[in-house]
Design a protein around this motif. Structure first.
Motif, mmCIF file in Angstrom:
data_model
loop_
_atom_site.group_PDB
_atom_site.id
_atom_site.type_symbol
_atom_site.label_atom_id
_atom_site.label_comp_id
_atom_site.label_asym_id
_atom_site.label_seq_id
_atom_site.Cartn_x
_atom_site.Cartn_y
_atom_site.Cartn_z
ATOM 1 N N ALA A 49 -7.143 10.297 7.177
ATOM 2 C CA ALA A 49 -8.175 10.878 6.315
ATOM 3 C C ALA A 49 -7.611 12.021 5.487
ATOM 4 C CB ALA A 49 -9.345 11.368 7.174
ATOM 5 N N ASP A 50 -6.626 12.724 6.027
ATOM 6 C CA ASP A 50 -6.004 13.815 5.281
ATOM 7 C C ASP A 50 -5.230 13.280 4.077
ATOM 8 O OD1 ASP A 50 -5.108 16.790 5.262
ATOM 9 O OD2 ASP A 50 -3.222 15.689 5.121
ATOM 10 N N PHE A 51 -4.513 12.182 4.259
ATOM 11 C CA PHE A 51 -3.805 11.558 3.149
ATOM 12 C C PHE A 51 -4.803 11.076 2.100
ATOM 13 C CE2 PHE A 51 -0.759 7.818 1.965
ATOM 14 C CZ PHE A 51 -0.393 8.472 0.803
ATOM 15 N N ALA A 52 -5.925 10.533 2.542
ATOM 16 C CA ALA A 52 -6.958 10.069 1.605
ATOM 17 C C ALA A 52 -7.522 11.226 0.792
ATOM 18 C CB ALA A 52 -8.074 9.361 2.358
ATOM 19 N N ALA A 53 -7.576 12.416 1.391
ATOM 20 C CA ALA A 53 -8.168 13.568 0.710
ATOM 21 C C ALA A 53 -7.158 14.351 -0.118
ATOM 22 C CB ALA A 53 -8.806 14.496 1.745
ATOM 23 N N ARG A 54 -5.928 14.517 0.387
ATOM 24 C CA ARG A 54 -4.964 15.410 -0.266
ATOM 25 C C ARG A 54 -3.765 14.699 -0.869
ATOM 26 N NH1 ARG A 54 -2.559 20.053 2.423
ATOM 27 N NH2 ARG A 54 -2.204 18.792 4.292
ATOM 28 N N GLY A 101 0.226 16.760 1.347
ATOM 29 C CA GLY A 101 0.413 17.003 2.773
ATOM 30 C C GLY A 101 1.472 16.085 3.345
ATOM 31 N N ALA A 102 1.604 16.084 4.657
ATOM 32 C CA ALA A 102 2.584 15.245 5.340
ATOM 33 C C ALA A 102 2.070 14.945 6.746
ATOM 34 C CB ALA A 102 3.949 15.936 5.399
ATOM 35 N N SER A 103 2.688 13.930 7.375
ATOM 36 C CA SER A 103 2.307 13.591 8.745
ATOM 37 C C SER A 103 3.187 14.346 9.735
ATOM 38 C CB SER A 103 2.454 12.087 8.962
ATOM 39 O OG SER A 103 3.832 11.741 9.095
ATOM 40 N N HIS A 104 2.973 14.088 11.027
ATOM 41 C CA HIS A 104 3.834 14.655 12.069
ATOM 42 C C HIS A 104 4.917 13.645 12.468
ATOM 43 C CE1 HIS A 104 0.153 17.179 12.631
ATOM 44 N NE2 HIS A 104 1.085 18.117 12.687
ATOM 45 N N MET A 156 0.838 -1.207 0.000
ATOM 46 C CA MET A 156 0.000 0.000 0.000
ATOM 47 C C MET A 156 0.870 1.252 0.000
ATOM 48 S SD MET A 156 -1.392 -0.683 3.867
ATOM 49 C CE MET A 156 -1.552 -2.418 3.445
ATOM 50 N N ALA A 157 0.303 2.335 -0.502
ATOM 51 C CA ALA A 157 0.992 3.628 -0.509
ATOM 52 C C ALA A 157 0.977 4.223 0.893
ATOM 53 C CB ALA A 157 0.303 4.580 -1.484
ATOM 54 N N VAL A 158 2.091 4.868 1.274
ATOM 55 C CA VAL A 158 2.185 5.513 2.585
ATOM 56 C C VAL A 158 2.796 6.900 2.445
ATOM 57 C CG1 VAL A 158 2.279 3.382 3.948
ATOM 58 C CG2 VAL A 158 4.397 4.347 3.020
ATOM 59 N N ARG A 159 2.591 7.693 3.477
ATOM 60 C CA ARG A 159 3.113 9.057 3.538
ATOM 61 C C ARG A 159 3.867 9.221 4.846
ATOM 62 N NH1 ARG A 159 -1.169 14.058 3.678
ATOM 63 N NH2 ARG A 159 -1.364 13.305 5.817
ATOM 64 N N CYS A 196 4.369 10.106 11.744
ATOM 65 C CA CYS A 196 3.784 8.781 11.593
ATOM 66 C C CYS A 196 3.844 8.323 10.136
ATOM 67 C CB CYS A 196 2.342 8.776 12.074
ATOM 68 S SG CYS A 196 2.190 8.901 13.872
ATOM 69 N N VAL A 197 3.571 7.045 9.936
ATOM 70 C CA VAL A 197 3.461 6.473 8.600
ATOM 71 C C VAL A 197 1.977 6.423 8.267
ATOM 72 C CG1 VAL A 197 3.917 4.476 7.142
ATOM 73 C CG2 VAL A 197 5.566 5.128 8.923
ATOM 74 N N ASN A 198 1.522 7.309 7.387
ATOM 75 C CA ASN A 198 0.105 7.409 7.035
ATOM 76 C C ASN A 198 -0.252 6.432 5.917
ATOM 77 O OD1 ASN A 198 -0.166 11.053 7.337
ATOM 78 N ND2 ASN A 198 -0.173 9.462 8.892
ATOM 79 N N VAL A 199 -1.427 5.835 6.023
ATOM 80 C CA VAL A 199 -1.998 4.996 4.972
ATOM 81 C C VAL A 199 -3.306 5.641 4.537
ATOM 82 C CG1 VAL A 199 -2.895 2.702 4.401
ATOM 83 C CG2 VAL A 199 -0.940 2.923 5.940
ATOM 84 N N ARG A 200 -3.571 5.717 3.224
ATOM 85 C CA ARG A 200 -4.786 6.376 2.732
ATOM 86 C C ARG A 200 -5.902 5.389 2.409
ATOM 87 N NH1 ARG A 200 -6.065 6.663 -2.508
ATOM 88 N NH2 ARG A 200 -7.065 8.653 -2.131
ATOM 89 N N ASP A 201 -5.574 4.115 2.263
ATOM 90 C CA ASP A 201 -6.568 3.094 1.916
ATOM 91 C C ASP A 201 -7.096 2.478 3.212
ATOM 92 O OD1 ASP A 201 -7.964 0.802 1.143
ATOM 93 O OD2 ASP A 201 -6.647 0.431 -0.576
#
Length: 281
Positions: free
Chosen positions: A241-246, A250-253, A191-194, A255-260
């Motif tokens: 949810a921010d990664f899912a929308a933008r 954007g970026a995290s603080h 999966m894609a991560v941020r 953490c490793v964000n997942v959009r799915d």
């Protein structure tokens, strides 16, 4: 009597607009009288072709319409997929005609965006990306970079780090911005991560999951962190949810964000406390 007949013919010609035909150069007789009826145009003629027979000139005009120009070649249309479709979508985003993706699939939103772009510029609103539409879009936009093309994920993962090839591992690659869930060297899901920004970077190294929290809320930032799997202090893999929308806008603080959300929900159910986490470039 012959003179009387000729005089009569002359009178008739004068009354009806006729002309008397003289014998031709070989002494052969022609029709003695040619009658031009009022209102009937005579056919156009050309000089004879040497045999004494005049030729009729063909009409100069043509009532048949000319052949219609061929329509421009269609490059991509509904249902097409691939990198070129991603570029089309990325360029449509630049001119504010598309707000979703790029997904790499020529879907209904893409078709609507192309149709709107065409109509605004006086082109036929086909919704298909033809050669003329594409050239117009190229002149109005810049070459998209990699993360323009994969703004909302979908990028391929790089080969896994060597430390990911044994055991149960969350293998996180900052270069390809992907997370592989691996068991004994086999990739179960990707999966894609941020990641965090330059001011709050995601730490690199080898860690382990020490706490899972299904409906976690950050006490530091007061923001939701669903499906959180903590691996280093306050840093966790979690849905954003921010990664899912933008996307990558954007970026995290840190953490490793997942959009799915569906993908991380399934991952959360499989990962156990103590599973390894590898974060690398």
């Amino acid at each position: 009597m012959g003179r009387a007949f000729a005089a009569g013919v002359a009178v008739l010609a004068a009354l009806t607009g006729c002309t008397v035909q003289a014998p031709d150069g070989e002494g052969k007789g022609r029709s003695p009288v040619h009658i031009d009826l009022p209102g009937t145009p005579a056919p156009a003629r050309t000089p004879d072709a040497g045999d004494g027979v005049p030729e009729t000139v063909p009409p100069s005009g043509d009532d048949k319409p000319g052949a219609a120009p061929a329509p421009p070649r269609v490059l991509w249309s509904r249902g097409d997929t691939g990198r070129d479709v991603r570029e089309l979508q990325a360029r449509l985003r630049q001119v504010a005609w598309l707000f979703e993706g790029p997904t790499g699939t020529y879907d209904e939103p893409t078709e609507r965006a192309v149709s709107g772009f065409q109509g605004k510029r006086g082109l036929p609103r086909t919704g298909e990306a033809d050669a003329v539409t594409w050239q117009r879009l190229l002149r109005m936009t810049r070459e998209p970079g990699r993360w323009d093309l994969y703004l909302m994920g979908g990028q391929p993962a790089d080969p896994p780090d060597a430390r990911c090839r044994t055991g149960r591992v969350l293998c996180i690659d900052k270069t390809s911005r992907t997370l592989r869930w691996m068991i004994d060297g086999r990739t179960v899901s990707t999966m894609a991560v941020r990641f965090g920004s330059q001011y709050t970077p995601t730490r690199e190294g080898v860690f382990s999951v020490y706490w899972k929290s299904r409906d976690h809320v950050s006490t530091l930032y007061d923001s939701p962190m669903p499906y959180a799997m903590f691996f280093s202090g306050g840093q966790a893999v979690h849905f954003s949810a921010d990664f899912a929308a933008r996307g990558y806008a954007g970026a995290s603080h840190g953490c490793v964000n997942v959009r799915d959300e569906a993908a991380i929900a399934e991952l959360f159910a499989q990962v156990r406390d103590g599973d390894k986490v590898v974060v690398s470039w």
